[in-house]
Design a protein around this motif. Structure first.
Motif, mmCIF file in Angstrom:
data_model
loop_
_atom_site.group_PDB
_atom_site.id
_atom_site.type_symbol
_atom_site.label_atom_id
_atom_site.label_comp_id
_atom_site.label_asym_id
_atom_site.label_seq_id
_atom_site.Cartn_x
_atom_site.Cartn_y
_atom_site.Cartn_z
ATOM 1 N N ASN A 190 0.570 9.114 -5.934
ATOM 2 C CA ASN A 190 0.216 10.385 -5.294
ATOM 3 C C ASN A 190 1.470 11.214 -5.062
ATOM 4 N N ARG A 191 1.242 12.477 -4.855
ATOM 5 C CA ARG A 191 2.320 13.405 -4.515
ATOM 6 C C ARG A 191 2.356 13.502 -2.990
ATOM 7 N N ILE A 192 3.176 12.665 -2.350
ATOM 8 C CA ILE A 192 3.252 12.592 -0.890
ATOM 9 C C ILE A 192 4.458 13.405 -0.434
ATOM 10 N N GLU A 193 4.204 14.413 0.396
ATOM 11 C CA GLU A 193 5.280 15.304 0.842
ATOM 12 C C GLU A 193 5.769 15.033 2.260
ATOM 13 N N SER A 194 4.971 14.314 3.080
ATOM 14 C CA SER A 194 5.365 14.123 4.480
ATOM 15 C C SER A 194 4.863 12.789 5.012
ATOM 16 N N ALA A 249 0.832 -1.209 0.000
ATOM 17 C CA ALA A 249 0.000 0.000 0.000
ATOM 18 C C ALA A 249 0.863 1.254 0.000
ATOM 19 N N ILE A 250 1.945 1.248 0.776
ATOM 20 C CA ILE A 250 2.854 2.401 0.814
ATOM 21 C C ILE A 250 3.446 2.641 -0.571
ATOM 22 N N ASP A 291 3.247 12.512 7.802
ATOM 23 C CA ASP A 291 1.882 12.764 8.273
ATOM 24 C C ASP A 291 0.872 12.542 7.159
ATOM 25 N N GLU A 292 1.185 13.049 5.982
ATOM 26 C CA GLU A 292 0.305 12.878 4.834
ATOM 27 C C GLU A 292 0.183 11.390 4.468
ATOM 28 N N LEU A 293 1.291 10.675 4.496
ATOM 29 C CA LEU A 293 1.278 9.254 4.182
ATOM 30 C C LEU A 293 0.496 8.474 5.238
ATOM 31 N N LEU A 294 0.656 8.844 6.519
ATOM 32 C CA LEU A 294 -0.119 8.208 7.587
ATOM 33 C C LEU A 294 -1.619 8.386 7.365
ATOM 34 N N ARG A 295 -2.036 9.588 6.981
ATOM 35 C CA ARG A 295 -3.459 9.852 6.718
ATOM 36 C C ARG A 295 -3.971 8.975 5.580
ATOM 37 N N GLU A 296 -3.172 8.860 4.523
ATOM 38 C CA GLU A 296 -3.573 8.046 3.376
ATOM 39 C C GLU A 296 -3.653 6.564 3.753
ATOM 40 N N LYS A 303 -6.833 5.917 5.635
ATOM 41 C CA LYS A 303 -7.957 5.825 4.686
ATOM 42 C C LYS A 303 -8.020 4.446 4.041
ATOM 43 N N GLU A 304 -6.857 3.813 3.873
ATOM 44 C CA GLU A 304 -6.780 2.491 3.256
ATOM 45 C C GLU A 304 -7.042 1.365 4.269
ATOM 46 N N GLY A 305 -7.269 1.739 5.539
ATOM 47 C CA GLY A 305 -7.592 0.742 6.559
ATOM 48 C C GLY A 305 -6.422 0.244 7.383
ATOM 49 N N PHE A 306 -5.311 0.939 7.336
ATOM 50 C CA PHE A 306 -4.134 0.539 8.099
ATOM 51 C C PHE A 306 -4.025 1.387 9.357
ATOM 52 N N ASP A 307 -3.794 0.727 10.491
ATOM 53 C CA ASP A 307 -3.573 1.412 11.764
ATOM 54 C C ASP A 307 -2.086 1.293 12.068
#
Length: 158
Positions: free
Chosen positions: A18-22, A10-11, A24-29, A32-36
């Motif tokens: 996607n354009r992932i800059e941080s 998934a990562i 934190d942004e990747l954690l949010r995504e 959303k995909e169901g990963f804790d």
């Protein structure tokens, strides 16, 4: 909770698409995909995947993955480290024990970790010995078959 291998896939997908800059942004995504996942775990995942940051050509940086060619070269280095350091491999129902030359256990454990074998939960290295915990349902023979796919020159018998 979803498996580590699913999370790693998934990562990779998120970074490619996607354009992932941080983080934190990747954690949010990932959420959303169901990963804790914690920030510390994500940091380890990014290191394992050899994710880097590159300039976006404007004012920021974005995450990027190594190319397949770079990954192949990296895997060859880990294979060489493993072959240079190990002495013998044995196992029981849940653990693989890899005896190494003195001072080589860390390099051998790191090689196993970086090969990202689904059969292994994790490794612990001493000075001349590595313990690798096997996932539930994985036998030592299963581990060795997979290891030999990554390291064809391995001289251990099943």
């Amino acid at each position: 909770m979803k498996e580590r291998s699913e999370r790693l896939k998934a990562i990779k997908k998120l970074i490619k698409n996607n354009r992932i800059e941080s983080q934190d942004e990747l954690l949010r995504e990932l959420t959303k995909e169901g990963f804790d996942v914690t920030q510390a775990t994500l940091s380890r995942d990014l290191k394992l995947l050899k994710v880097g940051k590159v300039s976006d050509g404007h004012a920021g940086y974005v995450y990027t993955l190594q190319s397949d060619e770079d990954r192949g070269e990296s895997e060859q280095i880990f294979v060489q480290d493993f072959l240079r350091g190990y002495v013998s491999i044995d196992w029981n129902a849940t653990t693989v024990v890899i005896k190494t030359f003195g001072g080589h256990a860390d390099a051998v454990a790191n090689a196993l970790d970086c090969l990202n074998l689904d059969e292994i939960l994790g490794t612990v290295a001493g000075d001349s010995c590595v313990f690798a915990a096997l996932r539930a349902g994985v036998s030592g023979e299963d581990f060795m078959k997979t290891l030999k796919k990554h390291i064809p020159d391995l001289e251990e018998d099943l």
